[in-house]
Design an enzyme around this catalytic site. Structure first.
Site, PDB file in Angstrom:
ATOM      1  N   GLU A  77      54.896  50.599  26.931  1.00 52.63           N
ATOM      2  CA  GLU A  77      53.676  50.924  27.383  1.00 52.63           C
ATOM      3  C   GLU A  77      55.154  50.408  29.101  1.00 52.63           C
ATOM      4  O   GLU A  77      55.579  49.100  29.137  1.00 52.63           O
ATOM      5  CB  GLU A  77      53.272  49.461  27.523  1.00 52.63           C
ATOM      6  CG  GLU A  77      51.494  49.498  28.662  1.00 52.63           C
ATOM      7  CD  GLU A  77      51.010  48.843  28.755  1.00 52.63           C
ATOM      8  OE1 GLU A  77      51.038  47.661  28.451  1.00 52.63           O
ATOM      9  OE2 GLU A  77      49.792  49.160  28.963  1.00 52.63           O
TER      10      GLU A  77
ATOM     11  N   SER B  97      48.257  42.017  27.492  1.00 50.74           N
ATOM     12  CA  SER B  97      49.632  42.485  27.009  1.00 50.74           C
ATOM     13  C   SER B  97      49.332  42.429  25.120  1.00 50.74           C
ATOM     14  O   SER B  97      48.886  41.508  24.841  1.00 50.74           O
ATOM     15  CB  SER B  97      50.687  41.865  27.315  1.00 50.74           C
ATOM     16  OG  SER B  97      50.802  40.743  26.789  1.00 50.74           O
TER      17      SER B  97
ATOM     18  N   GLU C 243      41.561  43.612  23.327  1.00 47.95           N
ATOM     19  CA  GLU C 243      42.060  45.212  23.928  1.00 47.95           C
ATOM     20  C   GLU C 243      43.471  44.812  24.259  1.00 47.95           C
ATOM     21  O   GLU C 243      43.375  43.882  25.823  1.00 47.95           O
ATOM     22  CB  GLU C 243      40.789  45.121  24.893  1.00 47.95           C
ATOM     23  CG  GLU C 243      39.790  45.366  24.127  1.00 47.95           C
ATOM     24  CD  GLU C 243      39.243  45.783  23.113  1.00 47.95           C
ATOM     25  OE1 GLU C 243      39.452  47.704  23.802  1.00 47.95           O
ATOM     26  OE2 GLU C 243      38.135  46.442  22.724  1.00 47.95           O
ATOM     27  N   LEU C 244      44.067  45.343  24.174  1.00 51.63           N
ATOM     28  CA  LEU C 244      46.073  45.176  24.491  1.00 51.63           C
ATOM     29  C   LEU C 244      46.181  46.514  24.894  1.00 51.63           C
ATOM     30  O   LEU C 244      45.528  47.447  24.855  1.00 51.63           O
ATOM     31  CB  LEU C 244      45.841  44.971  22.855  1.00 51.63           C
ATOM     32  CG  LEU C 244      46.097  43.415  22.544  1.00 51.63           C
ATOM     33  CD1 LEU C 244      47.228  43.124  21.234  1.00 51.63           C
ATOM     34  CD2 LEU C 244      46.315  42.026  23.132  1.00 51.63           C
TER      35      LEU C 244
ATOM     36  N   TRP D 113      44.656  41.819  35.254  1.00 58.23           N
ATOM     37  CA  TRP D 113      44.924  42.051  36.863  1.00 58.23           C
ATOM     38  C   TRP D 113      44.852  43.173  37.112  1.00 58.23           C
ATOM     39  O   TRP D 113      44.513  43.801  38.645  1.00 58.23           O
ATOM     40  CB  TRP D 113      46.394  42.143  37.089  1.00 58.23           C
ATOM     41  CG  TRP D 113      47.529  41.672  36.650  1.00 58.23           C
ATOM     42  CD1 TRP D 113      48.490  40.793  35.872  1.00 58.23           C
ATOM     43  CD2 TRP D 113      48.159  43.080  36.759  1.00 58.23           C
ATOM     44  NE1 TRP D 113      49.623  42.131  35.278  1.00 58.23           N
ATOM     45  CE2 TRP D 113      49.131  43.466  35.927  1.00 58.23           C
ATOM     46  CE3 TRP D 113      47.418  44.777  37.233  1.00 58.23           C
ATOM     47  CZ2 TRP D 113      49.468  44.707  35.814  1.00 58.23           C
ATOM     48  CZ3 TRP D 113      48.640  45.506  37.569  1.00 58.23           C
ATOM     49  CH2 TRP D 113      50.212  45.566  36.844  1.00 58.23           C
ATOM     50  N   ASN D 114      44.836  44.381  35.625  1.00 59.50           N
ATOM     51  CA  ASN D 114      44.718  46.327  36.478  1.00 59.50           C
ATOM     52  C   ASN D 114      43.525  46.144  36.848  1.00 59.50           C
ATOM     53  O   ASN D 114      43.075  47.120  37.566  1.00 59.50           O
ATOM     54  CB  ASN D 114      45.801  46.751  35.549  1.00 59.50           C
ATOM     55  CG  ASN D 114      44.507  47.021  33.977  1.00 59.50           C
ATOM     56  OD1 ASN D 114      43.846  45.320  33.328  1.00 59.50           O
ATOM     57  ND2 ASN D 114      44.712  47.374  33.790  1.00 59.50           N
TER      58      ASN D 114
ATOM     59  N   CYS E 138      44.989  50.661  31.171  1.00 56.49           N
ATOM     60  CA  CYS E 138      45.390  50.451  29.934  1.00 56.49           C
ATOM     61  C   CYS E 138      45.667  51.951  28.626  1.00 56.49           C
ATOM     62  O   CYS E 138      45.932  52.189  28.704  1.00 56.49           O
ATOM     63  CB  CYS E 138      44.538  49.686  28.881  1.00 56.49           C
ATOM     64  SG  CYS E 138      42.582  50.338  28.445  1.00 56.49           S
TER      65      CYS E 138
ATOM     66  N   LYS F 183      38.138  33.265  32.191  1.00 55.45           N
ATOM     67  CA  LYS F 183      39.258  33.087  33.371  1.00 55.45           C
ATOM     68  C   LYS F 183      40.360  34.451  33.430  1.00 55.45           C
ATOM     69  O   LYS F 183      40.207  35.040  33.090  1.00 55.45           O
ATOM     70  CB  LYS F 183      40.119  32.196  32.628  1.00 55.45           C
ATOM     71  CG  LYS F 183      41.401  31.570  33.383  1.00 55.45           C
ATOM     72  CD  LYS F 183      42.767  31.496  32.642  1.00 55.45           C
ATOM     73  CE  LYS F 183      43.457  32.635  32.359  1.00 55.45           C
ATOM     74  NZ  LYS F 183      44.184  33.582  33.808  1.00 55.45           N
ATOM     75  N   PRO F 184      39.738  34.852  35.081  1.00 61.50           N
ATOM     76  CA  PRO F 184      40.617  36.457  35.614  1.00 61.50           C
ATOM     77  C   PRO F 184      42.567  35.858  35.778  1.00 61.50           C
ATOM     78  O   PRO F 184      42.498  34.585  35.356  1.00 61.50           O
ATOM     79  CB  PRO F 184      39.595  36.074  36.928  1.00 61.50           C
ATOM     80  CG  PRO F 184      39.110  35.192  37.045  1.00 61.50           C
ATOM     81  CD  PRO F 184      39.076  33.944  35.677  1.00 61.50           C
TER      82      PRO F 184
END
Ligand code: NAD
Length: 478
Positions: free
Chosen positions: A365, A212, A233-234, A138-139, A267, A162-163
């Site tokens: 985080e 995440s 990509e976390l 969502w960022n 991130c 899929k957003p």
């Protein structure tokens, strides 16, 4: 896989706190149908020369800019910020232009004579995955839905996105632009949460996931079950090391921007700052002064520096990290508590000192505008502190000279190290980088590999001499 029923979800407006966006989620049947439609459109797409796909995507970029008003309005509502929404749109157009000009040179190669046997030649063929699934957070809703999509499309794949269910408003206007540009047989969208994401992994041939670590693990397991690649990509806990030789103004500017831009919901945000003792007090004072001057974009979205916290649950995490640090002895220099304005949730930049690695704010985080600052004495100690993390997304080093910064940067365990700046991967996508430790898995999404990873290498191997007979391998062969 059982067919999950279609259901409705509601998304919250981060500026008003109202759940004012209702949408239907896609069940497994809808996801499978969307996947089939895109699979059907893929062979003709892949048969085009890469230059022609580039032309089609450049046309899409123009059409998308024609739809700018609707797209930016939806993105603004999704994220509660205006300028960054505009930058996401311009950034997408720029990324299409970059990839379209680069891609034709990134997968080439003719026949090569063999080294072990000169009679045998080989040539590569590059075969796109038919359907790539993209699951995004969502960022940065638009950027992170399209960052892998553009090179995958150029490579000849179809893509189903899929957003995040937290920020799905933008998908409608984007889909309108896709349709108007005639790309809807190659690019589709399904809305929903975890179940829709699971269904998408069940329908695609490779999955690009941004989100995440906790969800990334589930995605990796599901992809392994289907034996398809997962590019993950976390999260990160990016450190910044500031050596005593640093320019105070430049270092505090970079630290502030890299920690609080987009309200720290990035991130690659700087989440831990280590400053060498001779500069520590002055750094803390100057950083606090600059942090105090940061303005909320409330009540007027046309002014201010930072927007609201997009995801309500994230606000709870920020408050918990601050109280955990304070309970363990940290001092708050500015900011420090959530603010409620007009139904939205806000946090001003929060500078902390007296922190250590027993605190959540230094180990997990945070994903918010929190700047914990810790002193160190030697370079060795700073490197050790920075590397004491289960994350390895990126990091930053500031010093009086690039040579000093490089010396430290080369020893940090992370995929991208910004020297004499911070969080440069948010601004510069040309350098290949992978995520270390828990921050991700799979090839680089940036640089040439960001395109090449969507092409499977197939080898054509030709023998120009007579094939060897079985007798050549007999036990009694000479
Ligand atoms: P999240 O993991 O909660 O959700 C990400 C996406 O996964 C959403 O679309 C969600 O619906 C979907 N999802 C949830 N469960 C799923 C499942 N079981 N199977 C498939 N899909 C599922 O992450 P978030 O809160 O939306 O995003 C914030 C996180 O993203 C932060 O950790 C941040 O660091 C990370 N992030 C990483 C990068 C990067 O490039 N490394 C960039 C931006 C954000």
């Amino acid at each position: 896989m059982s067919d999950t029923p279609v259901s409705m979800l509601k998304a919250r407006n981060p500026r008003t706190g109202e759940y004012d966006f209702r949408f239907e989620t896609a069940g497994t049947a809808e996801v499978a149908a969307a996947g089939q439609r895109l699979r059907a459109g893929q062979p003709d797409w892949a048969a085009l020369p890469v230059e022609a796909r580039g032309e089609r995507l450049l046309h899409f970029a123009e059409v998308m800019l024609d739809h700018r008003a609707a797209l930016s309005a939806a993105l603004e509502t999704d994220t509660g910020r205006r300028r960054v929404a505009g930058l996401e749109i311009d950034g997408l157009a720029a990324s299409i232009r970059n990839w379209a000009s680069q891609a034709p040179g990134l997968a080439t190669g003719g026949w090569v004579a063999g080294r072990s046997n000169p009679a045998i030649r080989h040539a590569p063929q590059f075969i796109p995955y038919p359907l790539v699934g993209v699951i995004s957070p969502w960022n940065f809703p638009l950027t992170l839905s399209m960052i892998d999509t553009v090179p995958a499309l150029l490579a000849g794949c179809s893509v189903l996105i899929k957003p995040s269910e937290v920020t799905s408003r933008f998908a409608g206007p984007l889909q309108d632009a896709v349709r108007a540009a005639g790309l809807d047989q190659q690019l589709g969208f399904v809305l929903g949460g975890a179940e829709t994401g699971t269904a998408l992994i069940g329908a695609c041939d490779a999955v690009c996931f941004t989100g995440s670590v906790a969800t990334g693990r589930k995605v990796a397991v599901a992809a392994a079950g289907r034996m398809i690649p997962a590019f993950l990509e976390l999260g990160g806990k990016d450190p910044m090391i500031v050596l005593a030789s640093s320019d105070l103004e430049a270092a505090t500017d970079a630290a502030l921007r890299a920690s609080v831009l987009s309200t720290g919901q990035a991130c690659q945000s700087i989440e831990r700052i280590y400053v060498q003792r001779p500069l520590y007090e002055a750094f803390l004072r100057r950083l606090t002064q600059k942090a105090e001057a940061v303005r909320l974009n409330w009540p007027d979205i046309m002014s201010g520096d930072i927007g609201p916290i997009i995801f309500e649950r994230q606000a709870g995490i920020l408050a918990h990290h601050i109280s955990d640090a304070v309970d363990k002895g940290a001092a708050v220099h500015t900011g420090g508590s959530l603010e409620h304005h007009g139904g939205g949730l806000w946090l001003r930049p929060t500078v902390l000192s007296g922190v250590d690695h027993s605190m959540l704010v230094m180990s997990e985080e945070t994903f918010g505008p929190i700047l914990p600052v810790m002193a160190f004495d030697t370079e060795e100690e700073a490197i050790d502190l920075a590397n004491q993390s289960e994350y390895g997304l990126s990091a930053a080093v500031f010093a009086g000279t690039l040579e000093e910064a490089e010396r430290v940067g080369r020893r940090l365990e992370a995929g991208a190290i910004s020297l004499n700046d911070a969080a440069l991967t948010g601004l510069f996508h040309e350098a290949e980088k992978q995520s270390f430790k828990l921050s991700g898995m799979g090839g680089s999404r940036m640089g040439a590999a960001g395109y090449q990873r969507f092409l499977r290498r197939k080898a054509l191997i030709a023998n120009t001499a007579r094939p060897a007979p079985l007798a050549a391998f007999s036990e009694d062969a000479p």
